[in-house]
Design an enzyme around this catalytic site. Structure first.
Site, PDB file in Angstrom:
ATOM      1  N   ASP A   1       6.709  -0.452  -3.878  1.00  0.00           N
ATOM      2  CA  ASP A   1       5.068  -0.382  -3.787  1.00  0.00           C
ATOM      3  C   ASP A   1       4.611   0.331  -4.953  1.00  0.00           C
ATOM      4  O   ASP A   1       5.122   0.872  -5.873  1.00  0.00           O
ATOM      5  CB  ASP A   1       4.853   0.502  -2.489  1.00  0.00           C
ATOM      6  CG  ASP A   1       3.375   0.537  -2.163  1.00  0.00           C
ATOM      7  OD1 ASP A   1       2.823  -0.518  -2.157  1.00  0.00           O
ATOM      8  OD2 ASP A   1       2.832   1.479  -1.919  1.00  0.00           O
TER       9      ASP A   1
ATOM     10  N   ASP B   1       0.655   1.404  -5.604  1.00  0.00           N
ATOM     11  CA  ASP B   1      -0.279   2.500  -5.202  1.00  0.00           C
ATOM     12  C   ASP B   1       0.295   3.613  -4.250  1.00  0.00           C
ATOM     13  O   ASP B   1       0.981   3.411  -3.148  1.00  0.00           O
ATOM     14  CB  ASP B   1      -1.459   2.126  -4.239  1.00  0.00           C
ATOM     15  CG  ASP B   1      -2.215   1.040  -5.062  1.00  0.00           C
ATOM     16  OD1 ASP B   1      -2.692   1.555  -6.101  1.00  0.00           O
ATOM     17  OD2 ASP B   1      -2.745   0.019  -4.419  1.00  0.00           O
TER      18      ASP B   1
END
Length: 342
Positions: free
Chosen positions: A26, A28
């Site tokens: 991922d 963010d």
């Protein structure tokens, strides 16, 4: 086929970047927050890559194109190409393309990443409900998304057009704190219309399918900061996950996690990819990790011993998840977490 319920974080005698061939990272809250790299991210990813691990960046944020994301990563000191980036915009564009004719007009509520992904699937993005669209696609449009765009989506959805959402994350990390995510905007349209969108992003199968198709990973490790997207997506895809504590998940949320939100491994940041993971073992009525022993007491989780905070958190996870079984732990872990400074 029934799936066994995870009751404790797993240990690994092998460094994770050696045990898995591909990291599905991922962005963010894991690699960066706002426009800046998270501490230890650049050097950890460089070491993992140098050791032969493939790095793929998997994001529910549909705002930016893969080219833009790759350029940003490269500027941060993390060399990446567009092919290393998989977005929920790509996943939802494939989902739409499977249900509407090639060349069809699609009303876009979101950013350039969504428009580019739709064009790659042979679809024509339009801006108004009066442009004869056959579907509506909604993705994160950034903090400046005009309120009128949500009204435009509502007009089209209320007419009965199929509605698709890149993802439904209610929040998104930023350099200033936690901000509303695409899920918050989706809720506005849902309230206005009473309709339900088809959703592509993590933790749902379309995103996992998109990731596998684009990476060819055989032994993937999902690395994320969110229980309800990253970890649940790994659970749905039946692959292992590493939760890092650099984003939105805190100790209390982790201890209360139901089975689909329980990660395989827990670590502070991306340095956890480069090491083995300590064993969490039974110790009488409790669980021991490092110098800590955690037990489920009367109404609260109890912690004894000393050592690193992460070892204490892993032991607490085992006590909490075992007590909860296939539900969510309701025991108070506040005092125990306070002892760990978490």
């Amino acid at each position: 086929m029934s799936r066994s319920v995870r009751t404790r974080p797993e240990g690994s005698g092998q460094a994770l970047n050696e045990a898995y061939d591909t990291a599905l990272l991922d962005l963010d809250g894991v690699v960066y927050a706002g426009g800046s790299a998270i501490v230890h991210a650049v050097e950890s990813l460089a070491t993992a890559r140098a050791g032969g691990m493939r790095l793929a960046y998997v994001t529910n944020n549909a705002l930016r194109t893969p080219d833009t994301v790759a350029a940003h990563l490269t500027e941060l000191g993390i060399p990446a190409e567009a092919g290393d980036v998989i977005t929920s915009a790509q996943a939802v564009a494939r989902l739409v393309a499977e249900q509407v004719p090639r060349g069809a007009r699609v009303l876009v509520i979101g950013g350039e990443g969504l428009r580019v992904a739709l064009r790659e699937r042979g679809l024509a993005p339009v801006e108004s409900a009066d442009d004869d669209p056959v579907a509506v696609v909604q993705g994160y449009g950034g903090p400046e998304l005009p309120w009128g765009r949500l009204a435009e989506a509502s007009y089209a959805v209320a007419r009965g057009l199929p509605w698709f959402a890149s993802n439904t994350d209610l929040t998104i990390p930023s350099g200033r704190g936690i901000a509303p995510g695409n899920g918050a905007a989706v809720e506005v349209v849902r309230i206005a219309t009473g309709a339900e969108p088809q959703v592509a992003g993590k933790p749902l199968p379309p995103m996992h399918r998109e990731t596998v198709l684009r990476t060819g990973a055989e032994r993937p490790l999902v690395v994320g900061d969110r229980l309800d997207t990253d970890v649940e997506g790994a659970f749905n895809g039946e692959v292992d996950s590493l939760l890092v504590l650099t984003g939105v998940t805190d100790g209390a949320r982790l201890l209360a996690a139901p089975p689909q939100h329980r990660p395989t491994y827990v670590d502070a940041d991306l340095r956890g990819m480069l090491t083995g993971q300590p064993e969490v073992a039974r110790a009488g009525d409790g669980f021991r990790c490092g110098g800590w022993t955690a037990t489920a007491g009367a109404g609260e989780l109890e912690l004894e011993g000393d050592g690193g905070a992460l070892d204490g958190l892993r032991a607490l996870c085992a006590a909490a998840w075992t007590a909860a079984g296939d539900g969510a732990c309701e025991l108070d872990g506040g005092k125990a977490l306070a002892r760990l400074g978490l």
